[in-house]
Design a protein around this motif. Sequence first.
Motif, PDB file in Angstrom:
ATOM      1  N   ASP A   1       2.713  58.924 160.936  1.00  0.00           N
ATOM      2  CA  ASP A   1       3.447  57.767 160.395  1.00  0.00           C
ATOM      3  C   ASP A   1       2.823  56.993 159.057  1.00  0.00           C
ATOM      4  O   ASP A   1       2.961  55.996 158.787  1.00  0.00           O
ATOM      5  N   PHE A   2       2.232  57.793 158.511  1.00  0.00           N
ATOM      6  CA  PHE A   2       1.025  57.229 157.294  1.00  0.00           C
ATOM      7  C   PHE A   2       1.960  56.456 156.387  1.00  0.00           C
ATOM      8  O   PHE A   2       1.570  55.346 155.932  1.00  0.00           O
ATOM      9  N   PHE A   3       3.061  56.896 155.982  1.00  0.00           N
ATOM     10  CA  PHE A   3       3.739  56.310 155.000  1.00  0.00           C
ATOM     11  C   PHE A   3       4.923  55.055 155.297  1.00  0.00           C
ATOM     12  O   PHE A   3       5.765  54.738 154.747  1.00  0.00           O
ATOM     13  N   THR A   4       4.798  55.039 156.396  1.00  0.00           N
ATOM     14  CA  THR A   4       5.623  53.587 156.850  1.00  0.00           C
ATOM     15  C   THR A   4       4.996  52.338 156.603  1.00  0.00           C
ATOM     16  O   THR A   4       3.761  52.309 156.318  1.00  0.00           O
ATOM     17  N   ALA A   5       5.773  51.191 156.429  1.00  0.00           N
ATOM     18  CA  ALA A   5       5.302  50.060 156.226  1.00  0.00           C
ATOM     19  C   ALA A   5       4.347  49.368 157.177  1.00  0.00           C
ATOM     20  O   ALA A   5       3.192  48.961 156.940  1.00  0.00           O
ATOM     21  N   GLU A   6       4.414  49.726 158.295  1.00  0.00           N
ATOM     22  CA  GLU A   6       3.341  49.325 159.430  1.00  0.00           C
ATOM     23  C   GLU A   6       2.080  49.861 159.222  1.00  0.00           C
ATOM     24  O   GLU A   6       1.003  49.155 159.306  1.00  0.00           O
ATOM     25  N   ARG A   7       2.061  51.175 158.829  1.00  0.00           N
ATOM     26  CA  ARG A   7       0.679  51.714 158.888  1.00  0.00           C
ATOM     27  C   ARG A   7      -0.038  51.382 157.540  1.00  0.00           C
ATOM     28  O   ARG A   7      -0.911  51.089 157.260  1.00  0.00           O
ATOM     29  N   LEU A   8       0.946  51.118 156.415  1.00  0.00           N
ATOM     30  CA  LEU A   8       0.439  50.809 155.078  1.00  0.00           C
ATOM     31  C   LEU A   8      -0.107  49.167 154.947  1.00  0.00           C
ATOM     32  O   LEU A   8      -0.790  48.947 154.221  1.00  0.00           O
ATOM     33  N   ASN A   9       0.380  48.528 155.989  1.00  0.00           N
ATOM     34  CA  ASN A   9      -0.017  47.237 155.869  1.00  0.00           C
ATOM     35  C   ASN A   9      -1.372  46.817 156.918  1.00  0.00           C
ATOM     36  O   ASN A   9      -1.633  45.644 157.008  1.00  0.00           O
ATOM     37  N   ASN A  10      -1.715  48.088 157.516  1.00  0.00           N
ATOM     38  CA  ASN A  10      -2.877  47.786 158.527  1.00  0.00           C
ATOM     39  C   ASN A  10      -4.081  47.333 157.819  1.00  0.00           C
ATOM     40  O   ASN A  10      -4.310  47.820 156.588  1.00  0.00           O
ATOM     41  N   PRO A  11      -4.736  46.204 158.349  1.00  0.00           N
ATOM     42  CA  PRO A  11      -5.729  45.594 157.641  1.00  0.00           C
ATOM     43  C   PRO A  11      -7.102  46.588 157.320  1.00  0.00           C
ATOM     44  O   PRO A  11      -7.971  46.429 156.484  1.00  0.00           O
TER      45      PRO A  11
ATOM     46  N   ILE B   1     -16.648  59.002 161.496  1.00  0.00           N
ATOM     47  CA  ILE B   1     -15.254  59.206 162.222  1.00  0.00           C
ATOM     48  C   ILE B   1     -14.700  58.156 162.823  1.00  0.00           C
ATOM     49  O   ILE B   1     -13.553  57.699 162.897  1.00  0.00           O
ATOM     50  N   LYS B   2     -15.740  57.455 163.861  1.00  0.00           N
ATOM     51  CA  LYS B   2     -15.292  56.162 164.405  1.00  0.00           C
ATOM     52  C   LYS B   2     -14.901  55.271 163.651  1.00  0.00           C
ATOM     53  O   LYS B   2     -13.750  54.542 163.958  1.00  0.00           O
ATOM     54  N   LYS B   3     -15.367  54.937 162.627  1.00  0.00           N
ATOM     55  CA  LYS B   3     -14.833  54.051 161.526  1.00  0.00           C
ATOM     56  C   LYS B   3     -13.762  53.955 160.986  1.00  0.00           C
ATOM     57  O   LYS B   3     -12.901  53.399 160.711  1.00  0.00           O
ATOM     58  N   SER B   4     -13.506  55.148 160.674  1.00  0.00           N
ATOM     59  CA  SER B   4     -12.092  55.779 159.949  1.00  0.00           C
ATOM     60  C   SER B   4     -10.888  55.763 160.991  1.00  0.00           C
ATOM     61  O   SER B   4      -9.888  55.345 160.722  1.00  0.00           O
ATOM     62  N   LEU B   5     -11.277  55.672 162.330  1.00  0.00           N
ATOM     63  CA  LEU B   5     -10.218  55.659 163.237  1.00  0.00           C
ATOM     64  C   LEU B   5      -9.757  54.337 163.433  1.00  0.00           C
ATOM     65  O   LEU B   5      -8.557  54.095 164.073  1.00  0.00           O
ATOM     66  N   LEU B   6     -10.243  53.158 162.992  1.00  0.00           N
ATOM     67  CA  LEU B   6      -9.868  51.983 162.859  1.00  0.00           C
ATOM     68  C   LEU B   6      -8.585  51.923 162.270  1.00  0.00           C
ATOM     69  O   LEU B   6      -7.767  50.824 162.449  1.00  0.00           O
ATOM     70  N   GLY B   7      -8.274  52.473 161.155  1.00  0.00           N
ATOM     71  CA  GLY B   7      -7.048  52.302 160.279  1.00  0.00           C
ATOM     72  C   GLY B   7      -6.412  53.594 160.296  1.00  0.00           C
ATOM     73  O   GLY B   7      -5.021  53.688 159.767  1.00  0.00           O
ATOM     74  N   LEU B   8      -6.570  54.714 160.959  1.00  0.00           N
ATOM     75  CA  LEU B   8      -6.063  56.101 160.962  1.00  0.00           C
ATOM     76  C   LEU B   8      -5.919  56.731 162.142  1.00  0.00           C
ATOM     77  O   LEU B   8      -6.652  56.459 163.146  1.00  0.00           O
ATOM     78  N   THR B   9      -4.737  57.391 162.478  1.00  0.00           N
ATOM     79  CA  THR B   9      -4.722  58.043 163.685  1.00  0.00           C
ATOM     80  C   THR B   9      -5.462  59.385 163.487  1.00  0.00           C
ATOM     81  O   THR B   9      -5.935  59.662 162.312  1.00  0.00           O
ATOM     82  N   PRO B  10      -6.048  60.071 164.837  1.00  0.00           N
ATOM     83  CA  PRO B  10      -6.790  61.273 164.584  1.00  0.00           C
ATOM     84  C   PRO B  10      -6.127  62.288 163.608  1.00  0.00           C
ATOM     85  O   PRO B  10      -6.851  63.171 162.952  1.00  0.00           O
ATOM     86  N   TYR B  11      -4.722  62.432 163.476  1.00  0.00           N
ATOM     87  CA  TYR B  11      -4.270  63.402 162.788  1.00  0.00           C
ATOM     88  C   TYR B  11      -4.159  63.219 161.353  1.00  0.00           C
ATOM     89  O   TYR B  11      -4.434  64.206 160.315  1.00  0.00           O
ATOM     90  N   GLN B  12      -4.044  61.881 161.092  1.00  0.00           N
ATOM     91  CA  GLN B  12      -4.363  61.387 159.628  1.00  0.00           C
ATOM     92  C   GLN B  12      -5.523  61.735 159.170  1.00  0.00           C
ATOM     93  O   GLN B  12      -5.689  62.062 157.947  1.00  0.00           O
ATOM     94  N   LEU B  13      -6.482  61.212 160.320  1.00  0.00           N
ATOM     95  CA  LEU B  13      -7.974  61.610 159.631  1.00  0.00           C
ATOM     96  C   LEU B  13      -8.106  62.698 159.455  1.00  0.00           C
ATOM     97  O   LEU B  13      -8.935  63.329 158.253  1.00  0.00           O
TER      98      LEU B  13
END
Length: 292
Positions: free
Chosen positions: A201-211, A25-37
């Motif tokens: 905001d998962f489908f936004t360009a900013e989120r999709l470009n998150n490394p 969960i901790k590692k997943s939160l690096l690129g996702l919000t809690p609600y997306q996770l």
Amino acid sequence: MKSPNVKWIYLIILSIIWGSSFILIKKSLLGLTPYQLGAFRTIFTGVILLSVGYKKLKKIPREKWKWLIISGFLGSFFPAFFFAIAETEIDSAVASILNSLVPLNTILLGLAVFGIASTRRQVLGVIIGFVGTAILILKGSELNPNQNYFYAGFVIASTLMYAANVNIIKRYLQDVKPLAIAAGNYVFIVIPAVIILLFTDFFTAERLNNPHLYSSLLFVFVLSVFGTALAKIFFYKLVHISTPVFASSVTYLMPLIALIWGVLDGESFSLIQALASLLILFGVYLSNKIKS
């Protein structure tokens, strides 16, 4: 006739799987919000369980479905989001430690609401385990004074839901197969998870470009396959072959695994916490020791 050691095998396997879930969960939160996770965890798990267990759904009696729906929301839907929210502020190891409240809440709810009796030895064992958990929490707060323990409330709320869920399974779903319970839980919670995901905001360009996005999705997928789908089948099987208190005592062993992962990931751990962990193990042993 099954060996009495089988339930301990299930308990150990579940401890390893679920104890590793907190770091995932901790590692997943690096690129996702809690609600997306939480949404992806529910969706991935639902797809997996429904694809392998859909045939079992036809065999579920109609009167059992209301309990499956309640069980799905209490045991899977809300905790998936609550734990993710909590770990935005507290360490993964601390979240796993707070999760040890489940056996205590299982006994209290079992007695007060579901009429499931517990022995004095079980109560004493849970109390001893809870004392060990309290020491771990207090020492953790000293080592991490900047953590916002208000978010621990999300974990505590989840423990109440888990406790209610395990009692529901034991009292109302005892004659339903573990895979059928696990698949049935997700019939009604996948759609709400999809709706929540669409409003992020998962489908936004900013989120999709998150490394970190794709590695986070991989962590969520592993969490869904092992930490949720497979683990739930094992857990429901454990509830069937043991007692609610024994099954929920998996939450006493999980912190030991989570603490190891936490230390490897740079989280703090002390000698006092190690001693408290031994106290927890003694509580598990005492609460499940059978009279000769």
